[in-house]
Structures are given as structure tokens and as C-alpha cells.
Design an enzyme around this catalytic site. Sequence first.
Site, short mmCIF file in Angstrom:
data_model
loop_
_atom_site.label_atom_id
_atom_site.label_comp_id
_atom_site.label_asym_id
_atom_site.label_seq_id
_atom_site.Cartn_x
_atom_site.Cartn_y
_atom_site.Cartn_z
N GLY A 9 0.80 -1.20 -0.14
CA GLY A 9 -0.03 -0.01 -0.12
C GLY A 9 1.12 1.40 -0.18
O GLY A 9 1.99 1.33 0.51
N GLY A 141 -14.08 -4.02 10.18
CA GLY A 141 -15.17 -4.80 9.82
C GLY A 141 -15.56 -5.71 11.20
O GLY A 141 -14.71 -6.06 11.75
N HIS A 317 18.66 24.79 17.83
CA HIS A 317 18.78 26.01 18.49
C HIS A 317 17.51 26.55 18.80
O HIS A 317 16.52 26.75 17.82
CB HIS A 317 19.33 27.19 17.46
CG HIS A 317 20.62 26.95 17.09
ND1 HIS A 317 21.99 26.50 17.33
CD2 HIS A 317 20.75 26.59 15.76
CE1 HIS A 317 22.81 26.33 16.53
NE2 HIS A 317 22.00 26.04 15.32
#
Length: 419
Positions: A9, A141, A317
Site C-alpha cells: 500500500g 469489519g 537552536h
Amino acid sequence: MKAVILAAGKGERLRPLTDDRPKVMLKVANRPIIEYVLENLDPFVDEFIIIVRYEKEKLIDGLGDEFNGKPITYVDQLPGEGTAKAIESAKEQIGAEEFIVANGDIYFEIDGVKELVGAFKREKADAALLVKEFDDLSHFGKVEVRENLVSVVKEKPGSVPGYANLGVYIFKPDVFEFLQRTPVSKRGEYEITDTINLMIRDGKRVAYAVYSGYWNDVGRPWNLLELNEYLLKNKLKHSIRGIVEEGATIVPPVEIGEGTVVRSGAYIIGPVKIGKNSRIGPNCFIRPYTSIGDNCHIGNAVEVKNSIIMDHSNAPHLNYVGDSIIGENTNLGAGTITANLRHDKGTIRVEVKGKLEDSGRKKLGAIIGHNVKVGISVSIYPGRKIGSNSFVGPGVIVDRNVPSGSLVVVKQEKAVMKR
């Protein structure tokens, strides 16, 4: 037994962090996500088969051809989208033996695999899947069960409680017959849940194992921070391999890699993980749940909290980095600040694939891609993204997302007058 890892993917929801790499290669606690998957499957298998496509060279170069002495075979995903098509791609490599399948972008513990293997064998099943109980299945699901077997799997049933499919399976090789019969879903993908339903309708025994441990589907940027926090809190061991100068304070557990120097005045409160050959301090403050990669620089008057800073990146910094993710080879100019809290203390929304999503987090800073250069005195609003290969000029207020490959500058009108 072999393991098939799905890693093809693009990871669109994780952009800009996936602009140039598969999402499974994003580092959490200084290790690629896929390594945790391989590690937890390792005791049960003798070979890994990884399904690849998007930016596959980065994955292959990063992992190599073995893991813990066990071979890795890379297989290109067949044309078509979806988990069923990805699994079907491994048919020639599987042969006649049962095999484990896992999504490469999830985190689960080894106990879940033990429970899954146990259920598969106990029920003499044709397939088995790992489930977990949730109060809201809007993004999952739903797995409906009858006694010890799965009766049906439903895609994203809405805000209802029940068992969720976690993306870890065991199959016998006859699953490939059902994979080839799997139709395209409404989303235009070949879904493994549709394959499982076909198997059940044909009388196949599909078992399930209920998992109670930690699990994370790393689909959105803030999931990386969640997983990072879990790993540092639960898996980190105090270990100092670098050099800690006199005057630096280390509050365990902190892991410091070889070649890293922590200079005087640095104050580090664990759990914190720092990679190899990095420079920390002097006079900086690193707070809990921070991971800093290899070859990084955290400099003077810098504070970092609950963040991920990937390899070769610098906050050198006068910076504040809070609840943020900084990609590889990125530099923050002096005085750059990431804001991580709304004035109204509401949860922070992030643009994901063109839509605003509620992260559910009251604190969330910047999501900065790779190879980004940020100028001095830049302020970044909570939940904003800066795309990879971008340059942000001095004094910019980043109040909206910066697309990848952008140059952002402030236009000033100046009046120069005689005193």
C-alpha cells in the site's frame, strides 16, 4: 509454516511521511513498523513472503533478504487493489502448506499469534482470524460468531459494539480457489472479508481467536505517536552505549545508542530512545515518550516532548517540538516552534486525504515530511503538515498545510527613512 506480509500500500493517509517510502518502513521507536510484525510472527514461521508494490526498493533495501536468519521473499502484487488480491499474489510461493497472513502496517503482540494458532488447530479449521472487542466498529469489519466459528464478516457496520477483524489470519492453501472467485467490492477492491464469507457459505470452518492485548492500525499520523508511546513505555530497557558528559542528567529508562554524545546540561526524562551517532545538548530538555533517530542533533535551549524525530534530522537552536513527527533529513531553523494545543482546548483536526479528521487528541503538533528545511522563527499551528522536499522561509506562520515540494516565504513591505 510461512508468513505472508501485506506491504504494497501507498499509505495515503500518512502523507507526507509516505511521500517517498512504503508506510511499513516508517520508523516508530527507531524501528520500521514491519520489523515488529516480523518479530512477533518469527517464532511460528520458517519463511517470510512480503507482498510489495509502492516504493518497493526502499523496503527491499531496508530489510534485506532475511530476518533473524529466516529467508525473505519479495513478491509483486498482482494487478488490482485490496487484501484478497495481495494474498493471491503469494500462491506460487505457498505451495501445499497452511500459512499466516498479516497486514504489514499493524502492531500486535506475540500472544495474539499464539491464540490464533491455537484456535486454528483446536477447531480443525480451514481458516482463522484474530478479533478484538470494541465499543465502536465504525472503522472496522464486524466479525459475527456462532459458538466457536465465524458466521459472517461485515464491512464497517457503523457505531455498534462487537468483534473487529484485526488483519491477522491463518489459511489452508485451498483459500486460493476462493481468492480467485472473490468479486470486486463497492470500493473497487478485492476484499479478504468477501473471500472469507465465500468460504463460510461453501461450508468451510472459519475459526476465530479473541485478542485482549495492545493493537494499533497505523493508518494516520497520530497513530505513530500512540504506538511510539506504547513501545517506549512497555518495551524500552535502560541502556547507555554512548557518552554522557558530566553535568548531564539521565532519568531512566533511557536508551542511548553507540557514538551518541549527551553534553553537559542536557536533562532527559525517560522513557526516551536515542539512536546512534547523535548529538544531544548542551542545555536541552528531552521529555518522556520521545524517540530520536540516528545522526540527529538536538541542540542548545531545545525542548522535545512526546515526539518522533527520524534519522539525520536536527532541532539545533531554541526550538520547541511537542507531540510532533519530524521526517528524515529535516532541519528546523533557530526559534522554530511547533504549537500543539488549541486555545479552546478542543481536540485537534488534521486534513487526511482532503478531509478534516478529528484526531481525538487535545495535544498534537506538526507533521513534517522528509528533506524539509525550515527557516528561523517559524511558528507551526497544531496538526499542520509540511510536505517533503519543501522550504519554509524565515518568520512564516504555518497556519495551513504546505504541499510537498513547496517554497513558502513571507512578503514584507519595508520603509527605510532618514532619522
